[in-house]
Motif scaffolding. Structure first.
Motif, PDB file in Angstrom:
ATOM      1  N   PRO A 216      29.656 -22.017 -10.322  1.00 22.42           N
ATOM      2  CA  PRO A 216      29.633 -23.477 -10.132  1.00 22.42           C
ATOM      3  C   PRO A 216      29.361 -24.189 -11.450  1.00 22.42           C
ATOM      4  CG  PRO A 216      28.247 -22.350  -8.512  1.00 22.42           C
ATOM      5  CD  PRO A 216      28.599 -21.338  -9.558  1.00 22.42           C
ATOM      6  N   LEU A 217      29.892 -25.386 -11.593  1.00 21.90           N
ATOM      7  CA  LEU A 217      29.695 -26.161 -12.817  1.00 21.90           C
ATOM      8  C   LEU A 217      28.221 -26.364 -13.122  1.00 21.90           C
ATOM      9  CD1 LEU A 217      30.729 -27.864 -15.171  1.00 21.90           C
ATOM     10  CD2 LEU A 217      31.027 -29.783 -13.575  1.00 21.90           C
ATOM     11  N   GLU A 218      27.426 -26.578 -12.086  1.00 21.44           N
ATOM     12  CA  GLU A 218      25.996 -26.828 -12.300  1.00 21.44           C
ATOM     13  C   GLU A 218      25.265 -25.602 -12.849  1.00 21.44           C
ATOM     14  OE1 GLU A 218      24.650 -25.913  -7.660  1.00 21.44           O
ATOM     15  OE2 GLU A 218      24.898 -27.987  -8.356  1.00 21.44           O
ATOM     16  N   GLU A 219      25.868 -24.433 -12.748  1.00 17.76           N
ATOM     17  CA  GLU A 219      25.251 -23.204 -13.261  1.00 17.76           C
ATOM     18  C   GLU A 219      25.936 -22.698 -14.526  1.00 17.76           C
ATOM     19  OE1 GLU A 219      25.158 -20.281 -10.166  1.00 17.76           O
ATOM     20  OE2 GLU A 219      24.364 -21.687  -8.659  1.00 17.76           O
ATOM     21  N   LEU A 220      26.755 -23.552 -15.156  1.00 17.49           N
ATOM     22  CA  LEU A 220      27.565 -23.094 -16.286  1.00 17.49           C
ATOM     23  C   LEU A 220      26.715 -22.591 -17.442  1.00 17.49           C
ATOM     24  CD1 LEU A 220      30.172 -22.696 -17.826  1.00 17.49           C
ATOM     25  CD2 LEU A 220      30.183 -25.138 -18.381  1.00 17.49           C
TER      26      LEU A 220
ATOM     27  N   THR B  98      30.948 -13.834 -35.696  1.00 20.29           N
ATOM     28  CA  THR B  98      31.466 -15.186 -35.495  1.00 20.29           C
ATOM     29  C   THR B  98      32.029 -15.315 -34.092  1.00 20.29           C
ATOM     30  OG1 THR B  98      33.649 -14.596 -36.373  1.00 20.29           O
ATOM     31  CG2 THR B  98      32.028 -15.440 -37.949  1.00 20.29           C
ATOM     32  N   PHE B  99      32.091 -16.531 -33.597  1.00 23.33           N
ATOM     33  CA  PHE B  99      32.608 -16.755 -32.254  1.00 23.33           C
ATOM     34  C   PHE B  99      33.251 -18.130 -32.166  1.00 23.33           C
ATOM     35  CE2 PHE B  99      28.949 -19.366 -31.944  1.00 23.33           C
ATOM     36  CZ  PHE B  99      29.084 -20.187 -30.837  1.00 23.33           C
ATOM     37  N   ALA B 100      33.961 -18.349 -31.069  1.00 31.95           N
ATOM     38  CA  ALA B 100      34.545 -19.656 -30.770  1.00 31.95           C
ATOM     39  C   ALA B 100      34.564 -19.851 -29.266  1.00 31.95           C
ATOM     40  CB  ALA B 100      35.960 -19.762 -31.330  1.00 31.95           C
ATOM     41  N   ILE B 101      34.307 -21.063 -28.843  1.00 30.55           N
ATOM     42  CA  ILE B 101      34.461 -21.447 -27.442  1.00 30.55           C
ATOM     43  C   ILE B 101      35.818 -22.125 -27.291  1.00 30.55           C
ATOM     44  CG2 ILE B 101      33.605 -22.885 -25.562  1.00 30.55           C
ATOM     45  CD1 ILE B 101      31.700 -20.663 -26.139  1.00 30.55           C
ATOM     46  N   ARG B 102      36.654 -21.615 -26.384  1.00 29.57           N
ATOM     47  CA  ARG B 102      37.952 -22.212 -26.104  1.00 29.57           C
ATOM     48  C   ARG B 102      37.871 -22.896 -24.743  1.00 29.57           C
ATOM     49  NH1 ARG B 102      39.457 -21.740 -31.303  1.00 29.57           N
ATOM     50  NH2 ARG B 102      39.951 -19.579 -31.926  1.00 29.57           N
ATOM     51  N   MET B 103      38.041 -24.186 -24.739  1.00 31.40           N
ATOM     52  CA  MET B 103      37.788 -24.980 -23.542  1.00 31.40           C
ATOM     53  C   MET B 103      39.076 -25.538 -22.943  1.00 31.40           C
ATOM     54  SD  MET B 103      35.733 -26.542 -21.399  1.00 31.40           S
ATOM     55  CE  MET B 103      34.167 -26.162 -22.201  1.00 31.40           C
ATOM     56  N   LYS B 104      39.186 -25.450 -21.604  1.00 35.14           N
ATOM     57  CA  LYS B 104      40.208 -26.160 -20.841  1.00 35.14           C
ATOM     58  C   LYS B 104      39.506 -26.865 -19.687  1.00 35.14           C
ATOM     59  CE  LYS B 104      44.240 -23.233 -21.814  1.00 35.14           C
ATOM     60  NZ  LYS B 104      45.329 -22.413 -21.229  1.00 35.14           N
ATOM     61  N   ARG B 105      40.043 -28.008 -19.292  1.00 35.06           N
ATOM     62  CA  ARG B 105      39.371 -28.788 -18.250  1.00 35.06           C
ATOM     63  C   ARG B 105      40.399 -29.509 -17.386  1.00 35.06           C
ATOM     64  NH1 ARG B 105      37.533 -34.027 -17.857  1.00 35.06           N
ATOM     65  NH2 ARG B 105      38.421 -34.440 -19.916  1.00 35.06           N
TER      66      ARG B 105
ATOM     67  N   GLU C 281      34.742 -28.790  -9.873  1.00 39.18           N
ATOM     68  CA  GLU C 281      33.331 -28.384  -9.884  1.00 39.18           C
ATOM     69  C   GLU C 281      33.150 -26.874 -10.032  1.00 39.18           C
ATOM     70  OE1 GLU C 281      30.822 -30.634  -9.998  1.00 39.18           O
ATOM     71  OE2 GLU C 281      32.545 -31.990 -10.194  1.00 39.18           O
ATOM     72  N   ASP C 282      34.218 -26.168 -10.391  1.00 36.93           N
ATOM     73  CA  ASP C 282      34.139 -24.722 -10.603  1.00 36.93           C
ATOM     74  C   ASP C 282      34.446 -24.391 -12.060  1.00 36.93           C
ATOM     75  OD1 ASP C 282      33.542 -23.934  -7.946  1.00 36.93           O
ATOM     76  OD2 ASP C 282      35.647 -24.266  -7.400  1.00 36.93           O
ATOM     77  N   CYS C 283      33.844 -23.316 -12.544  1.00 34.68           N
ATOM     78  CA  CYS C 283      34.061 -22.861 -13.924  1.00 34.68           C
ATOM     79  C   CYS C 283      34.501 -21.404 -13.908  1.00 34.68           C
ATOM     80  CB  CYS C 283      32.777 -22.991 -14.746  1.00 34.68           C
ATOM     81  SG  CYS C 283      32.132 -24.656 -14.822  1.00 34.68           S
TER      82      CYS C 283
END
Length: 376
Positions: free
Chosen positions: A74-78, A96-103, A147-149
């Protein structure tokens, strides 16, 4: 937290809504044919799989561009879920790292804001890590959909193309060599279901050729589970060869043989409702595949002849054969064709070939029916 598989497609997404829904359903059905114990849920641009999933099967399903094992939270527990995911997926060993985001959906934050927030969260939890958006040691993908991740760190490529069966059925003339199975594969990738057909020339080819062809067709089974090799035995070439030698026209043997194969393939295609013939021919590769001779061959067909390798050189075909798994069975030792003349014609004239066929007694031999199914 729920374990799922995310399946991505591309070309399907570009179709009109009715076609897209139909092909999504077909892709889901094809997946369940190879993974009967999984459940498939469709969402625009995505399929979600749960249950018993063997990812090696997904690598062979046409229409799949890529897939990933994902954690759903759940988004609230991301925040907590992301840190737990990073611990389990080796970020402590990366530099090193990277966050790749889609929404997708309406939220009170932008994708870039959430990516920066999550990046800071990971850096605080793993102080040795540095952000590298260009070439990181580790990538963590975060998709927020309403509301889901969904979290994942691996993207595995599928074969791409269109769902098998979306393009109809074709008959593929196969010989067991390198080219014809690659040609069949390429038409499968465009959504065409393939019926492979082998014309047995028993007087000139021994059983090793049929055995090799059977192995080659088996190597295509992961891409089309219901594939079945059809075998037809034809006496035309044996009779025609004698007449050609006697008339000193032996150089036309291969052309007349292939025109006969086209006729057989067309007759079979019409009987099973197929929409054309597939061959592994490529311009200039052998004597019968010059532009002049290809025109002579095409003349005999009244349904489409598809040649997906027409502009390939041999190295390109071999590379693809190795990638799809047909190369090794295609290179199993088998006898050569005993009917091939020493100096085959490379620039035959259509009217000449038609004239020869009219004179040949062998041309009165009827097209044989397909009487053998060589698949298990």
């Amino acid at each position: 937290m729920t374990a799922l598989w995310l399946v991505r497609y591309s070309e399907i997404f570009l179709k009109s809504d009715p076609v897209r829904r139909q092909w999504e359903y077909l892709l889901a059905s094809n997946i369940q044919n190879v993974l009967p114990n999984c459940r498939v849920k469709s969402e625009r641009g995505r399929l979600w799989l749960s249950g018993d999933v063997d990812p090696t099967h997904l690598e062979k399903v046409f229409g799949i561009v890529s897939f990933s094992a994902v954690d759903k939270i759940p988004l609230e527990e991301l925040n907590a879920g992301l840190l737990e995911f990073c611990k389990r997926h080796g970020l402590k060993d990366a530099k090193t790292f990277a966050i790749r985001m889609k929404r997708v959906g309406k939220h009170d934050f932008t994708s870039s804001e959430k990516a920066a927030e999550l990046g800071d969260l990971v850096r605080n939890a793993f102080p040795h890590l540095k952000v590298n958006l260009t070439a990181p040691d580790k990538e963590v993908f975060v998709e927020i959909r309403d509301e889901d991740c969904y979290l994942y760190d691996t993207v595995t490529s599928g074969p791409g193309g269109l769902p098998l069966g979306s393009g109809g059925t074709l008959v593929a003339l196969v010989s067991g060599g390198i080219d014809s199975p690659v040609a069949a594969y390429m038409m499968m990738k465009r959504g065409c279901r393939i019926i492979p057909l082998y014309v047995a020339l028993d007087e000139f080819l021994d059983q090793s050729n049929l055995a090799r062809t059977e192995q080659v067709v088996e190597s295509l089974r992961p891409y089309q589970p219901d594939i079945r090799l059809q075998v037809v035995r034809d006496s035309y070439l044996a009779s025609a060869k004698k007449e050609l030698v006697r008339s000193r026209l032996e150089k036309y043997t291969c052309l007349l043989c292939k025109r006969r194969m086209y006729r057989i393939a067309e007759s079979f295609a019409r009987s099973v409702g197929a929409k054309g013939i597939v061959t592994g021919e490529s311009i200039g590769q052998v004597a019968s595949q010059t532009l002049d001779n290809l025109m002579v061959l095409t003349d005999v067909a009244t349904i489409p002849v598809y040649r997906p390798l027409i502009g390939f050189d041999k190295a390109e075909t071999i590379r693809l054969a190795k990638e799809i798994g047909t190369y090794i069975p295609s290179t199993v030792r088998a006898s050569g064709c005993g009917a091939v003349p020493k100096k085959p014609s490379t620039r035959a004239h259509l009217e000449k070939i038609r004239e020869i066929e009219e004179r040949l007694v062998a041309s009165s031999i009827p097209i044989p029916e397909i009487t053998e199914d060589s698949s298990p």
